[in-house]
Write a protein that holds these residues in place. Structure first.
Motif, PDB file in Angstrom:
ATOM      1  N   VAL A 196      84.775  38.723  17.283  1.00 46.61           N
ATOM      2  CA  VAL A 196      83.908  38.688  18.458  1.00 46.61           C
ATOM      3  C   VAL A 196      83.421  40.104  18.723  1.00 46.61           C
ATOM      4  O   VAL A 196      84.226  41.029  18.855  1.00 46.61           O
ATOM      5  N   TYR A 197      82.111  40.275  18.786  1.00 46.54           N
ATOM      6  CA  TYR A 197      81.556  41.611  19.025  1.00 46.54           C
ATOM      7  C   TYR A 197      80.428  41.524  20.046  1.00 46.54           C
ATOM      8  O   TYR A 197      79.811  40.469  20.238  1.00 46.54           O
ATOM      9  N   HIS A 249      76.822  38.219  22.630  1.00 46.14           N
ATOM     10  CA  HIS A 249      78.222  38.093  22.214  1.00 46.14           C
ATOM     11  C   HIS A 249      78.542  36.646  21.877  1.00 46.14           C
ATOM     12  O   HIS A 249      77.826  35.710  22.259  1.00 46.14           O
ATOM     13  N   GLN A 250      79.659  36.462  21.152  1.00 47.50           N
ATOM     14  CA  GLN A 250      80.170  35.132  20.858  1.00 47.50           C
ATOM     15  C   GLN A 250      81.176  34.720  21.937  1.00 47.50           C
ATOM     16  O   GLN A 250      81.476  35.496  22.844  1.00 47.50           O
ATOM     17  N   LYS A 251      81.680  33.516  21.819  1.00 47.50           N
ATOM     18  CA  LYS A 251      82.709  33.063  22.750  1.00 47.50           C
ATOM     19  C   LYS A 251      83.953  33.925  22.585  1.00 47.50           C
ATOM     20  O   LYS A 251      84.428  34.133  21.468  1.00 47.50           O
ATOM     21  N   PRO A 252      84.494  34.491  23.672  1.00 52.69           N
ATOM     22  CA  PRO A 252      85.669  35.363  23.571  1.00 52.69           C
ATOM     23  C   PRO A 252      86.845  34.671  22.883  1.00 52.69           C
ATOM     24  O   PRO A 252      87.046  33.459  23.048  1.00 52.69           O
ATOM     25  N   ASP A 253      87.599  35.456  22.110  1.00 52.98           N
ATOM     26  CA  ASP A 253      88.792  34.880  21.474  1.00 52.98           C
ATOM     27  C   ASP A 253      90.078  35.531  21.982  1.00 52.98           C
ATOM     28  O   ASP A 253      91.141  35.307  21.430  1.00 52.98           O
ATOM     29  N   ASN A 254      89.960  36.349  23.038  1.00 53.69           N
ATOM     30  CA  ASN A 254      91.171  36.824  23.721  1.00 53.69           C
ATOM     31  C   ASN A 254      90.853  37.011  25.203  1.00 53.69           C
ATOM     32  O   ASN A 254      89.683  37.116  25.600  1.00 53.69           O
ATOM     33  N   ARG A 305      73.524  45.068  33.606  1.00 51.95           N
ATOM     34  CA  ARG A 305      74.124  44.525  32.389  1.00 51.95           C
ATOM     35  C   ARG A 305      73.816  43.031  32.329  1.00 51.95           C
ATOM     36  O   ARG A 305      73.978  42.324  33.318  1.00 51.95           O
ATOM     37  N   ASN A 306      73.386  42.557  31.184  1.00 53.39           N
ATOM     38  CA  ASN A 306      73.039  41.147  31.041  1.00 53.39           C
ATOM     39  C   ASN A 306      73.757  40.577  29.824  1.00 53.39           C
ATOM     40  O   ASN A 306      73.360  40.837  28.686  1.00 53.39           O
ATOM     41  N   TYR A 307      74.840  39.841  30.066  1.00 59.54           N
ATOM     42  CA  TYR A 307      75.636  39.266  28.985  1.00 59.54           C
ATOM     43  C   TYR A 307      75.034  37.933  28.564  1.00 59.54           C
ATOM     44  O   TYR A 307      74.752  37.074  29.404  1.00 59.54           O
ATOM     45  N   ILE A 308      74.845  37.749  27.261  1.00 56.31           N
ATOM     46  CA  ILE A 308      74.209  36.551  26.724  1.00 56.31           C
ATOM     47  C   ILE A 308      75.100  35.958  25.639  1.00 56.31           C
ATOM     48  O   ILE A 308      75.299  36.569  24.585  1.00 56.31           O
ATOM     49  N   ASN A 309      75.629  34.779  25.882  1.00 56.50           N
ATOM     50  CA  ASN A 309      76.535  34.125  24.940  1.00 56.50           C
ATOM     51  C   ASN A 309      75.713  33.324  23.924  1.00 56.50           C
ATOM     52  O   ASN A 309      75.593  32.102  24.027  1.00 56.50           O
ATOM     53  N   ARG A 310      75.146  34.051  22.962  1.00 52.67           N
ATOM     54  CA  ARG A 310      74.375  33.419  21.891  1.00 52.67           C
ATOM     55  C   ARG A 310      74.223  34.422  20.753  1.00 52.67           C
ATOM     56  O   ARG A 310      74.423  35.633  20.955  1.00 52.67           O
ATOM     57  N   PRO A 311      73.871  33.964  19.556  1.00 49.75           N
ATOM     58  CA  PRO A 311      73.758  34.878  18.415  1.00 49.75           C
ATOM     59  C   PRO A 311      72.693  35.955  18.640  1.00 49.75           C
ATOM     60  O   PRO A 311      71.689  35.728  19.326  1.00 49.75           O
ATOM     61  N   LEU A 312      72.935  37.100  18.071  1.00 51.81           N
ATOM     62  CA  LEU A 312      71.975  38.194  18.135  1.00 51.81           C
ATOM     63  C   LEU A 312      70.705  37.796  17.389  1.00 51.81           C
ATOM     64  O   LEU A 312      70.761  37.463  16.202  1.00 51.81           O
TER      65      LEU A 312
END
Length: 226
Positions: free
Chosen positions: A77-78, A92-97, A113-120
């Motif tokens: 996850v990055y 980012h991807q779905k968190p794994d921790n 800051r704008n977090y987007i849970n989808r592929p780059l």
């Protein structure tokens, strides 16, 4: 009060930090900075008054793809930090921790800051990649990056987290995204020949200060600037 007095009298003063502009804006609301700040460890020059990215040193598309392919192969996850039209997007991807999830929840409330849970998106350029993992796993990731020959071509930081004990960060930048390079660029733009720097690392700065001791910085500036 004293720092603002010197700023109002025309002292050229700015901040250089590893953190993104959002952290600077939130921390320096009472400081009347007139010059842009150096943020993301030298990757960007940011105007805190007009909320604009004046300079950014991004990864090349070739290097971005190499890094992304390696991280994807390792199923990591990055967080890919992308600047578009003065807006910071963090893919980012779905968190794994739990710490990744906690970091998102704590920082996503910032309007900068704008977090987007989808592929780059493949067409986007990246200022830097960031990962946070338990320190042992982070060490393994860093070793994998080294084995892939990326340490010679890119700037890769690996350091423990102060906020999340037992975890460490890895950040991957263009090799030219350094504070010293941005300072030189800044000096040319302003027509300044000499700078005086303050920092916590002995031998790296003109004046060494204890972390968090901003009073020491201001007292020294008063002696220099008057």
């Amino acid at each position: 009060v004293e720092l603002n007095r010197m700023l109002d009298q025309g002292m050229n003063f700015t901040i250089s930090t590893m953190r993104p502009p959002a952290a600077i804006i939130e921390a320096l609301t009472d400081i009347r900075l007139k010059l842009p700040v150096i943020a993301m460890d030298g990757a960007v020059l940011y105007d805190t008054t007009n909320k604009r990215y004046l300079q950014k040193i991004e990864l090349t598309q070739e290097d971005k793809i190499k890094v992304q392919n390696l991280l994807d192969e390792m199923k990591l996850v990055y967080f890919a930090n992308v600047v578009i039209d003065d807006t910071l997007l963090i893919y980012h991807q779905k968190p794994d921790n739990e710490i990744q999830q906690k970091l998102i929840e704590e920082l996503r409330t910032s309007p900068y800051r704008n977090y987007i849970n989808r592929p780059l998106p493949p067409q986007e350029t990246v200022v830097y990649f960031m990962m946070i993992y338990p320190t042992l796993k982070a060490q393994q990731i860093f070793s994998a990056l080294a084995d892939a020959g990326l340490l010679q071509k890119l700037k890769i930081l690996f350091y423990p987290s102060n906020d999340y004990p037992g975890y460490s960060y890895i950040k991957i930048f263009n090799q030219y995204a350094t504070r010293s390079n941005m300072i030189e660029m800044f000096k040319r733009q302003l027509g300044i020949e000499k700078t005086v720097t303050f920092g916590t690392i002995p031998g790296k700065y003109d004046y060494v200060v204890q972390e968090g001791n901003t009073n020491q910085v201001v007292h020294t500036l008063k002696k220099i600037f008057g």
